[in-house]
Motif scaffolding. Structure first.
Motif, mmCIF file in Angstrom:
data_model
loop_
_atom_site.group_PDB
_atom_site.id
_atom_site.type_symbol
_atom_site.label_atom_id
_atom_site.label_comp_id
_atom_site.label_asym_id
_atom_site.label_seq_id
_atom_site.Cartn_x
_atom_site.Cartn_y
_atom_site.Cartn_z
ATOM 1 N N SER A 524 0.887 -0.944 -0.021
ATOM 2 C CA SER A 524 -0.004 0.038 0.016
ATOM 3 C C SER A 524 0.666 1.440 0.095
ATOM 4 C CB SER A 524 -1.043 -0.027 1.344
ATOM 5 O OG SER A 524 -0.217 0.126 2.421
ATOM 6 N N GLY A 525 1.885 1.242 0.693
ATOM 7 C CA GLY A 525 3.065 2.388 0.810
ATOM 8 C C GLY A 525 2.191 3.558 1.626
ATOM 9 N N VAL A 526 1.285 3.102 2.423
ATOM 10 C CA VAL A 526 0.636 3.862 3.385
ATOM 11 C C VAL A 526 0.425 3.528 4.730
ATOM 12 C CG1 VAL A 526 -1.678 4.978 3.993
ATOM 13 C CG2 VAL A 526 -1.323 4.662 1.817
ATOM 14 N N LEU A 527 1.395 4.308 5.636
ATOM 15 C CA LEU A 527 1.450 3.999 7.048
ATOM 16 C C LEU A 527 0.459 4.380 7.969
ATOM 17 C CD1 LEU A 527 4.113 2.664 8.563
ATOM 18 C CD2 LEU A 527 4.521 4.874 9.361
ATOM 19 N N THR A 528 -0.029 3.060 8.751
ATOM 20 C CA THR A 528 -1.139 3.344 9.712
ATOM 21 C C THR A 528 -0.902 2.830 11.173
ATOM 22 O OG1 THR A 528 -2.181 1.254 9.281
ATOM 23 C CG2 THR A 528 -2.830 3.110 7.917
ATOM 24 N N LYS A 529 -1.454 3.246 12.018
ATOM 25 C CA LYS A 529 -1.293 2.843 13.553
ATOM 26 C C LYS A 529 -1.369 1.170 13.534
ATOM 27 C CE LYS A 529 -5.595 2.987 15.747
ATOM 28 N NZ LYS A 529 -6.680 3.458 16.993
ATOM 29 N N GLU A 530 -2.107 0.739 12.765
ATOM 30 C CA GLU A 530 -2.141 -0.873 12.541
ATOM 31 C C GLU A 530 -0.814 -1.546 12.153
ATOM 32 O OE1 GLU A 530 -6.156 0.528 12.670
ATOM 33 O OE2 GLU A 530 -4.658 0.997 11.175
ATOM 34 N N ALA A 531 0.050 -0.555 11.585
ATOM 35 C CA ALA A 531 1.313 -1.106 11.354
ATOM 36 C C ALA A 531 2.126 -1.203 12.494
ATOM 37 C CB ALA A 531 1.968 -0.371 10.161
ATOM 38 N N ASP A 532 2.162 -0.206 13.261
ATOM 39 C CA ASP A 532 2.691 -0.085 14.583
ATOM 40 C C ASP A 532 2.323 -1.239 15.592
ATOM 41 O OD1 ASP A 532 4.033 2.220 14.147
ATOM 42 O OD2 ASP A 532 2.871 3.539 15.270
ATOM 43 N N ILE A 533 1.075 -1.692 15.489
ATOM 44 C CA ILE A 533 0.613 -2.589 16.149
ATOM 45 C C ILE A 533 1.133 -3.795 15.804
ATOM 46 C CG2 ILE A 533 -1.735 -3.980 17.065
ATOM 47 C CD1 ILE A 533 -1.443 -1.406 18.137
ATOM 48 N N TYR A 534 1.337 -4.273 14.454
ATOM 49 C CA TYR A 534 1.937 -5.467 14.087
ATOM 50 C C TYR A 534 3.557 -5.413 14.712
ATOM 51 C CZ TYR A 534 4.110 -8.769 10.884
ATOM 52 O OH TYR A 534 4.678 -9.906 10.198
ATOM 53 N N SER A 535 4.331 -4.422 14.340
ATOM 54 C CA SER A 535 5.454 -4.263 14.640
ATOM 55 C C SER A 535 5.748 -4.442 16.349
ATOM 56 C CB SER A 535 6.258 -2.581 14.477
ATOM 57 O OG SER A 535 6.190 -2.491 13.313
ATOM 58 N N MET A 536 4.901 -4.110 16.995
ATOM 59 C CA MET A 536 4.769 -4.222 18.699
ATOM 60 C C MET A 536 4.538 -5.793 18.850
ATOM 61 S SD MET A 536 4.802 -2.952 21.546
ATOM 62 C CE MET A 536 4.398 -3.412 23.169
ATOM 63 N N GLY A 537 3.722 -6.361 18.068
ATOM 64 C CA GLY A 537 3.698 -7.725 18.296
ATOM 65 C C GLY A 537 5.118 -8.598 18.126
ATOM 66 N N VAL A 538 5.827 -8.017 17.010
ATOM 67 C CA VAL A 538 7.216 -8.719 16.672
ATOM 68 C C VAL A 538 8.104 -8.351 18.034
ATOM 69 C CG1 VAL A 538 9.054 -8.768 15.369
ATOM 70 C CG2 VAL A 538 7.001 -8.336 13.976
ATOM 71 N N VAL A 539 7.802 -7.271 18.394
ATOM 72 C CA VAL A 539 8.898 -6.662 19.757
ATOM 73 C C VAL A 539 8.195 -7.487 20.796
ATOM 74 C CG1 VAL A 539 9.356 -4.825 21.606
ATOM 75 C CG2 VAL A 539 9.344 -4.355 19.096
#
Length: 595
Positions: A524-539
């Motif tokens: 998509s090339g569009v960044l949303t807070k849901e992308a942050d949530i995914y990254s948080m899951g990896v952390v």
């Protein structure tokens, strides 16, 4: 065929002496076999471009490097082809496409060069239609012009004899991912004989860019390149082609029109007019009919450098005024920036958002980030909004924004507080076995990160780069962790970078961050807070397994098997939270982390 390659290398070496005036020339030119070229190009599968004399294919070497393979569509004279190879092989300049080797086994010769991925200047300026044109600041246009001029200065002066390009035009100015220009297509380059200009029996070059004196006399000189470059300058500031659909020549018609009306509306602002007038004056000097009245490329380059410095100064003055009007007050002084960066003597770390300098100020660690984007025109409003937003951040689990330095002539520099230790260091660093952290303390870390992330989202800030190395950990007395150790989310400047990219309608390349990045983001090339949530899951997964997640292909099942047995009391809840964060459907991910 071995003998043919040996003879060609001998011919290169022997002929180099007469071409370059160096009797002892020894060129180690790579000679590719035809079967290697077939493999490199995947049987000529991808065409990058096609001209009147050659076809260019995309390829990849055995070591993974992308290359361009230029295949001539005629059988070249051995001497002329060798001359071109030797001339281009001598070039070592960041703004000239680098020659890697050649092939002479096929019916027509081929050249192998570095691959420049971002098209050419003509595509950037004109596109296929107006709707495809991307925003292009005056500062960026000036930078492109200046670097092309420097490449021509190098060609004209670096060897014992001047080397001419002979076909300067936007199509022959390639651009890399950062819009750095590289001169290409040296098929008609000429090396002047000692003490004389070169005469040809035919006209070379491209209509609209050809030196009229050359057309009249057949005499090719360095001033021929100067003329063509003058046309490119006009094209850069007008976004008009050298010859329009009515066969009108830009070089001839420009001086007769009202100059300011001819400027590209995107850059024709009142603060730019002085610099634009300077570019026009320089371009018209380059376009004078008499050779002796045209400047040398060295003089052109110096003039452009001066104009570029003036433009950058005006841009930053305008930005500072705009920030003040927006209510921003956290301006960093020269003294402060020099303390943090040690007068920019510290070697910076390259990040996708810019260059990162680590230093100290008043005994406290800080980090300064020279942002990679430009702030100009319409983007000032978005940048000012971001700076005001960054100033509002006040949370115990988010790093503090110290301020912005806008007196630098290139890009703004943002300063944040810093800590020398990250969560990544604790989990995976060289001394990771020295840390003592129990299950309750790991939960404290997780809750601290989640609280900080929810706070950022409440302000409308999407972080964009959540990972363990961007979670800073305060001092740990005697290596024993406690709930009093500060945990803070850092690299908030990433959110500014992404917002500016979005404002400029530019996509973000995700190569650096693929271990934590939402796999849907590259699509998509569009960044949303849901992308942050995914990254948080990896952390979270890394925090509770103490194992580095290798890539984005994370299965959201069987997480209980991955989690450390010492967390058995929280096993079920942890697996549920992580699974919700890593859900491939962004709409089904957790809406916040603390709930």
């Amino acid at each position: 065929m071995e003998e043919q390659h040996r003879q060609l290398r001998l011919f290169f070496t022997k002929f180099a002496g007469s071409v370059l005036g160096k009797a002892d020339s020894e060129l180690n030119i790579k000679c590719f076999r035809k079967r290697q070229i077939v493999s490199i190009t995947d049987n000529y599968n991808t065409i990058l471009g096609k001209g009147g004399f050659s076809i260019v294919y995309k390829g990849r070497l055995d070591d993974g490097r992308p290359v361009a393979v230029k295949k001539y569509i005629f059988t070249a004279n051995k001497k002329e082809f060798t001359k071109e190879v030797i001339i281009q092989y001598q070039f070592s300049h960041k703004n000239i496409v680098r020659l890697l080797g050649c092939c002479i086994e096929a019916d027509a010769p081929m050249l192998v060069t570095e691959f420049v991925p971002n098209g050419n200047l003509s595509d950037l300026l004109h596109g296929k239609n107006t709707s495809q044109q991307i925003p292009l600041s005056l500062n960026r246009r000036l930078k492109i012009a200046t670097e092309v001029a420097e490449a021509l200065v190098y060609m004209h002066t670096s060897q014992s004899h001047p080397i001419l390009h002979g076909d300067i035009k936007p199509e022959n100015i390639l651009l890399d991912n950062k819009y750095m220009p590289k001169l290409s297509d040296f098929g008609i380059s000429r090396l002047l004989s000692m003490g004389s200009d070169e005469y040809t029996g035919y006209v070379i070059g491209s209509m609209g860019y050809i030196d009229p004196m050359f057309c009249q006399t057949g005499c090719l000189t360095t001033k021929s390149d100067v003329y063509s470059f003058g046309v490119v300058l006009l094209e850069l500031i007008t976004r008009k082609k050298a010859i329009d659909n009515n066969k009108n020549f830009l070089a001839k018609s420009f001086g007769h029109a009202k100059t300011h009306d001819s400027f590209d509306k995107e850059i024709a602002s009142s603060e730019n007019i002085k610099v634009l007038d300077g570019i026009v004056k320089l371009a018209l000097e380059c376009l004078k009919f008499e050779l002796e009245e045209r400047p040398k490329m060295k003089d052109v380059s110096e003039c452009l450098r001066k104009l570029q410095r003036e433009q950058e100064k005006l841009m930053m003055i305008s930005l500072k005024s705009f920030l003040k009007e927006s209510g921003f007050t956290r301006f960093i002084t020269d003294e402060q920036i020099y303390k943090v960066t040690s007068y920019f003597k510290n070697i910076p770390t390259e990040r996708f958002m810019g260059k990162l300098y680590k230093g100290n100020m008043n005994g406290m660690p800080f980090v300064a980030i020279k942002m990679s984007f430009e702030v100009h025109g319409e983007s000032m409003e978005e940048f000012s909004r971001q700076m005001v937003l960054q100033s509002k951040i006040d949370h115990e689990n988010v790093i503090r924004f110290q301020g912005c330095w806008v007196d630098h002539r290139n890009m703004p520099i943002l300063i944040y507080e810093f800590s020398k230790r990250s969560l990544h260091d604790i989990l995976f660093g060289d001394s990771c076995k020295n840390w003592i952290i129990n299950s309750e303390e790991c939960l404290h870390i997780a809750i601290s990160i989640a609280t900080g992330l929810d706070y950022l989202h409440s302000l409308g800030i999407t972080h964009g780069d959540v990972r363990t190395s961007n979670i800073l950990v305060g001092d740990i007395p005697q290596g024993i962790f406690s709930k009093n150790v500060p945990i803070k989310i850092s690299s908030i400047e990433a959110s500014v970078y992404f917002s500016m990219k979005k404002s400029a309608q530019e996509r973000f390349e995700t190569e650096e961050n693929n271990g934590y990045m939402d796999p849907k983001f590259p699509e998509s090339g569009v960044l949303t807070k849901e992308a942050d949530i995914y990254s948080m899951g990896v952390v979270l997964l890394e925090l509770f397994t103490w194992k580095k997640v290798p890539n984005n292909h994370i299965r959201n099942c069987g997480l209980e098997k991955l989690l450390d047995v010492k967390f058995c009391r929280h096993l079920k809840n942890l697996a549920k939270v992580i699974s919700e964060c890593l859900n491939e459907d962004a709409e089904k991910r957790r809406s916040n982390m603390i709930a």
